[in-house]
Design a protein around this motif. Sequence first.
Motif, PDB file in Angstrom:
ATOM      1  N   ASN A  71     -25.931   0.083  58.376  1.00 43.70           N
ATOM      2  CA  ASN A  71     -25.394   0.190  59.731  1.00 43.70           C
ATOM      3  C   ASN A  71     -23.938  -0.251  59.860  1.00 43.70           C
ATOM      4  O   ASN A  71     -23.380  -0.229  60.961  1.00 43.70           O
ATOM      5  N   SER A  72     -23.305  -0.620  58.761  1.00 47.05           N
ATOM      6  CA  SER A  72     -21.914  -1.043  58.803  1.00 47.05           C
ATOM      7  C   SER A  72     -20.989   0.171  58.833  1.00 47.05           C
ATOM      8  O   SER A  72     -21.232   1.167  58.158  1.00 47.05           O
ATOM      9  N   GLU A  73     -19.936   0.079  59.623  1.00 45.82           N
ATOM     10  CA  GLU A  73     -18.954   1.171  59.667  1.00 45.82           C
ATOM     11  C   GLU A  73     -18.277   1.352  58.312  1.00 45.82           C
ATOM     12  O   GLU A  73     -18.023   2.460  57.869  1.00 45.82           O
ATOM     13  N   THR A  74     -18.016   0.238  57.648  1.00 48.29           N
ATOM     14  CA  THR A  74     -17.322   0.259  56.360  1.00 48.29           C
ATOM     15  C   THR A  74     -18.101  -0.587  55.369  1.00 48.29           C
ATOM     16  O   THR A  74     -18.558  -1.679  55.700  1.00 48.29           O
ATOM     17  N   VAL A  75     -18.249  -0.075  54.154  1.00 44.29           N
ATOM     18  CA  VAL A  75     -18.957  -0.786  53.097  1.00 44.29           C
ATOM     19  C   VAL A  75     -18.121  -0.748  51.818  1.00 44.29           C
ATOM     20  O   VAL A  75     -17.209   0.070  51.677  1.00 44.29           O
ATOM     21  N   MET A  76     -18.457  -1.630  50.910  1.00 42.13           N
ATOM     22  CA  MET A  76     -17.863  -1.621  49.576  1.00 42.13           C
ATOM     23  C   MET A  76     -19.008  -1.699  48.576  1.00 42.13           C
ATOM     24  O   MET A  76     -20.035  -2.328  48.856  1.00 42.13           O
ATOM     25  N   TYR A  77     -18.817  -1.078  47.432  1.00 46.07           N
ATOM     26  CA  TYR A  77     -19.843  -1.167  46.398  1.00 46.07           C
ATOM     27  C   TYR A  77     -19.230  -0.938  45.031  1.00 46.07           C
ATOM     28  O   TYR A  77     -18.148  -0.376  44.895  1.00 46.07           O
ATOM     29  N   ALA A  78     -19.952  -1.417  44.014  1.00 44.12           N
ATOM     30  CA  ALA A  78     -19.483  -1.307  42.631  1.00 44.12           C
ATOM     31  C   ALA A  78     -20.646  -0.866  41.753  1.00 44.12           C
ATOM     32  O   ALA A  78     -21.793  -1.277  41.951  1.00 44.12           O
ATOM     33  N   LYS A  79     -20.314  -0.016  40.804  1.00 41.84           N
ATOM     34  CA  LYS A  79     -21.317   0.557  39.908  1.00 41.84           C
ATOM     35  C   LYS A  79     -20.850   0.385  38.463  1.00 41.84           C
ATOM     36  O   LYS A  79     -19.660   0.502  38.178  1.00 41.84           O
ATOM     37  N   ALA A  80     -21.790   0.134  37.575  1.00 34.22           N
ATOM     38  CA  ALA A  80     -21.509   0.073  36.140  1.00 34.22           C
ATOM     39  C   ALA A  80     -22.299   1.178  35.454  1.00 34.22           C
ATOM     40  O   ALA A  80     -23.504   1.306  35.684  1.00 34.22           O
ATOM     41  N   ILE A  81     -21.629   1.967  34.658  1.00 32.27           N
ATOM     42  CA  ILE A  81     -22.287   3.029  33.899  1.00 32.27           C
ATOM     43  C   ILE A  81     -22.257   2.629  32.430  1.00 32.27           C
ATOM     44  O   ILE A  81     -21.177   2.491  31.842  1.00 32.27           O
TER      45      ILE A  81
END
Length: 180
Positions: A71-81
């Motif tokens: 429900n946040s207008e803005t998000v941050m996320y990180a992914k490792a492959i």
Amino acid sequence: MRRLPLFFIALLFAAPSAQADIEKIAIPGEKGMSFYWWPKLPSIAGWHQDKDASFHLSVNALASDNSTFSNSETVMYAKAIFKPRDPEIKSLEMLIARDKKDFLANVPGVEIREVKSLVTADGKQFKSFLFIPKGSGNWERVTYGEEGEFFLIFTVSSRSKSGYDATEITYEKLIGLYKE
């Protein structure tokens, strides 16, 4: 006979230097083990990890305090492959090209612009791209890096330009504090 154990001990001490700072979680389930790997992120004032979203999306999902990832207008996320799990991608440039191609196919009319690289706490330069929607869509900045056996992808995504603009400095700080 004594040389063999010393060799394995030497390998144990040498191996960690080739790894990024990755959170590795294994959870047993009905279909076997589920593995979750994502970059360990520094604490950022005003933001928290949304654990449910992190496990659901297989990313380290951050939402602003007093909101959730959904429900946040803005998000941050990180992914490792983990590179051996994606063997057709031989380089960071190939990963970026694939992501751009997929994004253009799924979000018609999006403009992709390379922007200034971001530098991590341990001095590594990560390539960064701005994804600008034509009309409706999310404003995103995606930053790509490589450490050891992992490709790393950091993203800030906002439903509005004003939300993106308000979070851009925090996103740059997040990457600036990240280290192997």
